[in-house]
Design a protein around this motif. Structure first.
Motif, mmCIF file in Angstrom:
data_model
loop_
_atom_site.group_PDB
_atom_site.id
_atom_site.type_symbol
_atom_site.label_atom_id
_atom_site.label_comp_id
_atom_site.label_asym_id
_atom_site.label_seq_id
_atom_site.Cartn_x
_atom_site.Cartn_y
_atom_site.Cartn_z
ATOM 1 N N TRP A 531 7.784 13.284 32.820
ATOM 2 C CA TRP A 531 6.385 13.370 33.237
ATOM 3 C C TRP A 531 6.207 14.497 34.236
ATOM 4 O O TRP A 531 7.098 14.766 35.047
ATOM 5 N N PRO A 532 5.079 15.174 34.206
ATOM 6 C CA PRO A 532 4.833 16.226 35.207
ATOM 7 C C PRO A 532 4.672 15.617 36.597
ATOM 8 O O PRO A 532 4.310 14.447 36.735
ATOM 9 N N SER A 533 4.950 16.400 37.618
ATOM 10 C CA SER A 533 4.736 15.918 38.986
ATOM 11 C C SER A 533 3.240 15.795 39.244
ATOM 12 O O SER A 533 2.435 16.587 38.741
ATOM 13 N N ILE A 534 2.880 14.796 39.999
ATOM 14 C CA ILE A 534 1.474 14.518 40.283
ATOM 15 C C ILE A 534 1.300 14.399 41.792
ATOM 16 O O ILE A 534 2.089 13.724 42.469
ATOM 17 N N GLU A 535 0.288 15.050 42.335
ATOM 18 C CA GLU A 535 0.046 15.012 43.766
ATOM 19 C C GLU A 535 -0.685 13.744 44.185
ATOM 20 O O GLU A 535 -1.395 13.117 43.379
ATOM 21 N N ALA A 536 -0.525 13.388 45.438
ATOM 22 C CA ALA A 536 -1.241 12.241 45.994
ATOM 23 C C ALA A 536 -2.733 12.546 46.077
ATOM 24 O O ALA A 536 -3.159 13.710 46.029
ATOM 25 N N LEU A 537 -3.523 11.499 46.189
ATOM 26 C CA LEU A 537 -4.974 11.650 46.317
ATOM 27 C C LEU A 537 -5.318 12.382 47.607
ATOM 28 O O LEU A 537 -4.801 12.052 48.685
ATOM 29 N N ASN A 538 -6.184 13.379 47.511
ATOM 30 C CA ASN A 538 -6.597 14.156 48.681
ATOM 31 C C ASN A 538 -7.745 13.443 49.401
ATOM 32 O O ASN A 538 -8.246 12.419 48.947
ATOM 33 N N ASP A 539 -8.162 14.013 50.521
ATOM 34 C CA ASP A 539 -9.245 13.395 51.300
ATOM 35 C C ASP A 539 -10.558 13.378 50.522
ATOM 36 O O ASP A 539 -11.318 12.414 50.577
ATOM 37 N N ASN A 540 -10.832 14.494 49.838
ATOM 38 C CA ASN A 540 -12.065 14.640 49.058
ATOM 39 C C ASN A 540 -11.691 15.104 47.655
ATOM 40 O O ASN A 540 -10.591 15.617 47.435
ATOM 41 N N ILE A 541 -12.618 14.955 46.742
ATOM 42 C CA ILE A 541 -12.311 15.389 45.383
ATOM 43 C C ILE A 541 -13.539 16.010 44.726
ATOM 44 O O ILE A 541 -14.675 15.549 44.917
#
Length: 760
Positions: A531-541
């Motif tokens: 699976w590709p690496s996935i970043e954590a949820l940011n403050d805003n989107i």
């Protein structure tokens, strides 16, 4: 025939239904809360509950099951999350890509990987053509009071006293890692069976009658269907299994049936007498509602395109003639994006009947012993003809195939012109026995969704399926494809005693639970990608709308088509190329463009994000530099659909969106719990929106969701978002996520399930 009682009912002594609002219930002083503890479902859930109380369930299962479309991704995810050994029996079957027919070596590569995995981690491997997943689990694993979790939506073994649930792969990963399945205690609906099915009536007729009554109104959605009443005793275990597996199409969570000596004998016959447990509701049990089915009044049924709930009697279809078929086709074609296509249904009506091009009896619903015996009894000594109509049958396991061979049923089928194949699920999901263009296939199978039979509307190729019982499929076969209810055909209804021969399993199935060998090397291949690496949820989107689907319901088969595309399921990148390709062909390109922007953000190439930066900061009057803005904001694509997720449990319906850079879905509601869970487990936000706001945005618009991480972590559920269109116009909307478990919040905050467990 089928009656719904929606206000709550009590069941006394397993026989008498009494509405909760009745004088009788009032005078008896029954307490619904206490009586709810007397259902079979409550008792099974209680024995598997790992937490205090019974409202917020944290469940551990007794066994897991996957097939060869799902198990590679599950095991890969579990390995990345810290898997050392399978803690409970995990059965890998190979019944979906059994033919290894598409994509070079990739299908057999996965089978080799699966066998190496069960040797390394201690599991069970059922080779291709040996058994379809659910028949093997019925024969060898299910039993009274158990709970089984499977990565296939038709995971249903209620007739044997097992609560079995079909979920997306990440939920199986949790079990492999010793975690729990977290859910609010579901409601329970009584399915009260009475009467006895008449001549020519089979399990599919009962199942379709129930489906027609409960799907559209959501009567059993995410609830447990508990089969009770005197009619249960009138049915064989095979018949019960055939009804039970179709319950998935109602969108219920699971099922359980009362058990009796017939179930006891079934389990003993399969060498597992200890798996039997007599199960009945308590003296007075309470249910949130009831579906009363008088089986003596049922007729031969058919589900017309494109849903198992689009049910008519076969008699109605024939008597309705061309006019009714035109109406059915108009409704069906409206579900396709290309409304210029025709199904040709009305053209198939002549000589007083609709005519079909193909008949199939297959899989976990159709390929059961008694169904195939009945089909053999109907076609025996006759001919299916040498015209256009084609007839194929698929016994659901090698032991069933063996018994049909021994008792001569296969001889009757083959002499009549039927093609007998091995255990395979292909026709159920669009791989094998695809009809001709504008062909109409009648099948005892599980689904008849658009494209489910393998057609490609995007290429101008369209065919369709009607679901009906094996008996009526066989009756249609001996009439040259003229649609014929089995109730109108004279045939011997006797069924030779079944003798289970387990030697095919003994000699070929690898059973290694409890014997993990860490020295066993996993066998990878070029097509098996991590699976590709996935970043954590940011403050805003920042969300960019990549698809807007306004159909009443969007199936998982439309989100990621089944059939030949499933051969690429072990390569997340290759499979994602097919996402929505039969519904919104432009989606993949749009999503990739947004993914490229997010990648540029992560690499600090902020000039490539000038358009969303300017759009949001101008509309929201934000005085921040690009560096400040993008250090606290991510960008991802979003899909809107009114009610997504009906159908398959395949996690790829969500994971493909994530691989393409998806960050959220927006919906009026989610069709199934399993799809919503898949969305969350892959770190996407399953937003809900009110009807009044759903038309506030369209494809290409940006949706700015500030403080998304803070709100998610706080446990609040009001997300004020802003739609920004191409002209810079701004509209405020309100989004919600609905009820969430604490761990679900943590998973989405971490970015996905793999990240969440990596942090643990």
């Amino acid at each position: 025939m089928v009656t719904l009682l929606s206000d709550g009912v009590f069941l006394r002594n397993g026989e008498e239904l009494i509405e909760a609002k009745s004088v009788q219930a009032h005078d008896a002083g029954w307490d619904a809360k206490e009586a709810a503890k007397q259902t079979m479902a409550y008792r099974i859930l209680k024995t598997h509950q790992q937490a205090d109380g019974m409202e917020n369930l944290k469940l551990k299962f007794d066994a897991l099951a996957s097939h060869d479309i799902t198990y590679v991704g599950i095991i890969q995810t579990a390995i990345a999350s810290g898997l050392n050994e399978f803690p409970i029996p995990y059965i890998l079957t190979n019944c979906h890509n059994s033919l290894a027919a598409v994509g070079g070596t990739i299908n057999e590569d996965d089978h080799v990987f699966g066998l190496s995995a069960v040797k390394r981690f201690g599991g069970t491997y059922v080779p291709p053509h040996m058994a379809v997943i659910h028949q093997y689990m019925r024969e060898m694993m299910a039993g009274g009071g158990k709970m089984i979790l499977g990565s296939d939506s038709h995971t249903r073994y209620g007739a044997l006293g097992t609560i079995a649930i079909g979920e997306g792969g990440p939920e199986l990963v949790k079990q492999l890692l010793g975690r729990t399945y977290d859910i609010k205690r579901p409601g329970v609906i009584a399915i009260y069976l009475k009467g006895k099915p008449g001549h020519g009536i089979g399990p599919q007729d009962v199942a379709l009658a129930i489906e027609k009554a409960v799907f559209a109104n959501g009567f059993v959605k995410n609830k447990i269907m508990e089969f009770v009443g005197p009619g249960v005793s009138e049915l064989s275990v095979d018949f019960r299994n055939g009804v039970d597996v179709m319950s998935t199409e109602t969108t219920c969570l699971s099922t359980v049936w009362r058990t009796d000596d017939k179930v006891k004998n079934f389990l003993a016959l399969h060498g597992r007498p200890d798996a039997f447990k007599e199960m009945n509701p308590g003296e007075v049990a309470y249910y949130d509602g009831a579906v009363v089915v008088d089986m003596s009044k049922l007729e031969s049924m058919i589900a017309m395109p494109f849903h198992p709930s689009n049910v008519y009697t076969i008699k109605e279809v024939n008597e309705g003639g061309k006019e009714l078929l035109r109406h059915i086709e108009e409704q069906a074609v409206n579900q396709l994006d290309n409304t210029s296509l025709t199904l040709g249904l009305a053209d198939k009506y002549y000589d007083g009947k609709m005519h079909c091009d193909q008949g199939i009896i297959v899989g976990c619903s159709g390929g059961l012993y008694e169904n195939l015996v009945a089909a053999a009894n109907i076609v025996g000594g006759k001919s299916v003809g040498n015209g256009r109509f084609a007839f194929s049958v698929y016994p659901s396991s090698q032991p069933i195939y063996l018994e049909l061979m021994k008792n001569g049923a296969l001889v009757d089928l083959m002499e009549a012109g039927a093609i007998v194949r091995t255990a395979f699920c292909g026709p159920c999901f669009g791989a094998g026995d695809t009809p001709n263009n504008e062909g109409f296939s009648v099948r005892h199978a599980t689904r008849n969704f658009p494209n489910r039979e393998g057609s490609k509307p995007g290429n101008g190729q369209i065919s369709s399926v009607g679901l009906m019982d094996a008996r009526s499929v066989a009756a249609t076969a001996i009439n040259g494809g003229a649609l014929t209810p089995a109730t109108e055909v004279a045939y011997d209804e006797s069924v030779p005693e079944y003798h289970f021969d387990g030697k095919p399993y003994e000699h070929k199935v690898y059973s290694g639970f409890g014997h993990a060998d860490a020295k066993e090397e996993l066998v990878y291949a070029p097509s098996i990608k991590p699976w590709p690496s996935i970043e954590a949820l940011n403050d805003n989107i920042v969300l960019k709308v990549a698809a807007y689907i306004d159909d009443p319901v969007t199936t998982t088969d439309e989100l990621i088509p089944s059939g030949e595309t499933s051969s690429y399921r072990s390569d997340p990148y290759a499979l994602s190329e097919f996402a929505l390709n039969r519904k919104v062909p432009e989606y993949v390109g749009r999503a990739k463009a947004v993914r490229a922007m997010e990648k540029a953000r992560q690499e600090g190439k902020l000039a490539e994000l000038a358009d969303p930066y300017e759009a949001v900061t101008t509309a929201m009057q934000l005085q921040v530099t690009p560096e400040e803005f993008w250090s606290h904001a991510s960008i991802g694509s979003v899909i809107y659909a009114n009610k997504p997720g009906d159908g398959s449990a395949r996690e790829q319906a969500a994971s493909c969106q994530r691989v393409l850079g998806g960050a959220a879905n927006i919906a009026r509601e989610y069709a199934t719990k399993r799809y919503r869970s898949n969305v969350m487990n892959w770190g996407m936000l399953p937003f809900l929106i009110d009807e009044t706001d759903k038309n506030a945005f369209g494809v290409g618009d940006y949706i700015w969701v500030p403080n998304v991480r803070k709100i998610l972590e706080s446990g609040e559920d009001t997300y004020t978002a802003y739609v920004i269109d191409a002209k810079g116009h701004t509209k405020e909307i309100t989004l919600h996520l609905g009820e969430l478990e604490a761990e679900e919040r943590q998973i989405m905050t971490a970015g996905c399930l793999i990240n969440h467990y990596a942090k643990a």
